[in-house]
Design an enzyme around this catalytic site. Structure first.
Site, short mmCIF file in Angstrom:
data_model
loop_
_atom_site.label_atom_id
_atom_site.label_comp_id
_atom_site.label_asym_id
_atom_site.label_seq_id
_atom_site.Cartn_x
_atom_site.Cartn_y
_atom_site.Cartn_z
CB CYS A 134 -8.47 -11.76 -3.04
SG CYS A 134 -7.29 -10.75 -2.11
CG ASN A 156 -7.17 -5.97 0.43
OD1 ASN A 156 -7.29 -4.94 1.08
ND2 ASN A 156 -6.96 -5.94 -0.86
CG ASP A 170 -4.73 -17.39 -2.14
OD1 ASP A 170 -3.72 -16.65 -2.19
OD2 ASP A 170 -5.62 -17.27 -1.28
CB CYS A 176 -1.79 -12.53 -2.49
SG CYS A 176 -0.87 -13.13 -1.06
NE ARG A 177 -6.30 -14.71 -4.37
CZ ARG A 177 -7.31 -15.46 -4.01
NH1 ARG A 177 -7.86 -16.29 -4.88
NH2 ARG A 177 -7.80 -15.40 -2.78
CB SER A 178 -7.94 -8.00 -4.24
OG SER A 178 -7.62 -7.91 -2.87
P1 4NP Z 1 -5.18 -13.27 -1.02
O1 4NP Z 1 -4.28 -14.43 -0.36
O2 4NP Z 1 -6.62 -13.63 -0.73
O3 4NP Z 1 -4.85 -13.33 -2.48
O4 4NP Z 1 -4.74 -12.00 -0.35
C1 4NP Z 1 -4.41 -14.83 0.97
C2 4NP Z 1 -3.79 -14.12 1.95
C3 4NP Z 1 -3.87 -14.55 3.26
C4 4NP Z 1 -4.59 -15.68 3.59
C5 4NP Z 1 -5.22 -16.39 2.59
C6 4NP Z 1 -5.14 -15.97 1.28
N1 4NP Z 1 -4.65 -16.15 4.91
O5 4NP Z 1 -5.23 -17.23 5.15
O6 4NP Z 1 -4.16 -15.47 5.83
#
Ligand code: 4NP
Length: 159
Positions: A8, A11, A127, A13-15
């Site tokens: 994702c 790294n 997200d 939340c989702r992955s």
């Molecule tokens: P992820 O979510 O891609 O599912 O881990 C996010 C985590 C952090 C950020 C964006 C999306 N960020 O902009 O810091």
């Protein structure tokens, strides 16, 4: 050994949720010594951090282990090391394909997780870093990871 990498943006939340959920399914299917699971982010903002509190709480509630997971960024060698590079959304997929450059074999390893979910019109796992909805992500990942595992088991008969 079949190696699966979930990717994702951050790294956190989702992955990592996909990694933990998929690993548990692999364990339950009795293939933990044949299928290796990891996750990474296309961005580097959260490198070294544990999963987001929302992902940790959701996994803990369901008794799914997330011990020791720390965010890392995708690297070029991942394309050689992993057989399946599973993107959470189409932006992640596009970024991964750019990273694979002109290498068609590497590009072909990149797949979208929701393509494994029949009757799902959305292409992107929303997200939860922005929506706050970790339960919705879990529902999508539970269904799609199950199908992905079936797909891998069918494709690799010697598992
Ligand atoms: P992820 O979510 O891609 O599912 O881990 C996010 C985590 C952090 C950020 C964006 C999306 N960020 O902009 O810091």
């Amino acid at each position: 050994m079949i190696r699966v990498l979930f990717v994702c943006l951050g790294n956190i939340c989702r992955s990592p949720m996909a990694e933990a959920v998929f690993r548990r399914m692999v364990q339950e299917a009795g293939h933990i010594d044949r299928i290796e699971v990891d996750s990474a982010g296309t961005g580097d903002w959260h490198v070294g951090e544990p999963p987001h509190r929302g992902t940790r709480e959701l996994l803990r509630k369901r008794g799914i282990d997330h011990e020791g997971m720390l965010a890392r960024q995708v690297k070029r060698s991942d394309f050689a090391d992993f057989h399946y590079i599973v993107a959470m959304d189409s932006t992640n997929r596009d970024d991964l394909q750019k990273l694979a450059r002109e290498n068609e074999a590497e590009k072909e390893k990149v797949v979208l997780i929701l393509d494994f979910l029949p009757n799902e019109k959305r292409k992107d796992v929303p997200d939860p870093y922005f929506t706050g909805n970790f339960e919705e992500v879990y529902r999508l990942l539970d269904g799609s990871c199950r199908r992905l595992l079936e797909h891998i088991i069918e494709r690799h008969e010697r598992l």
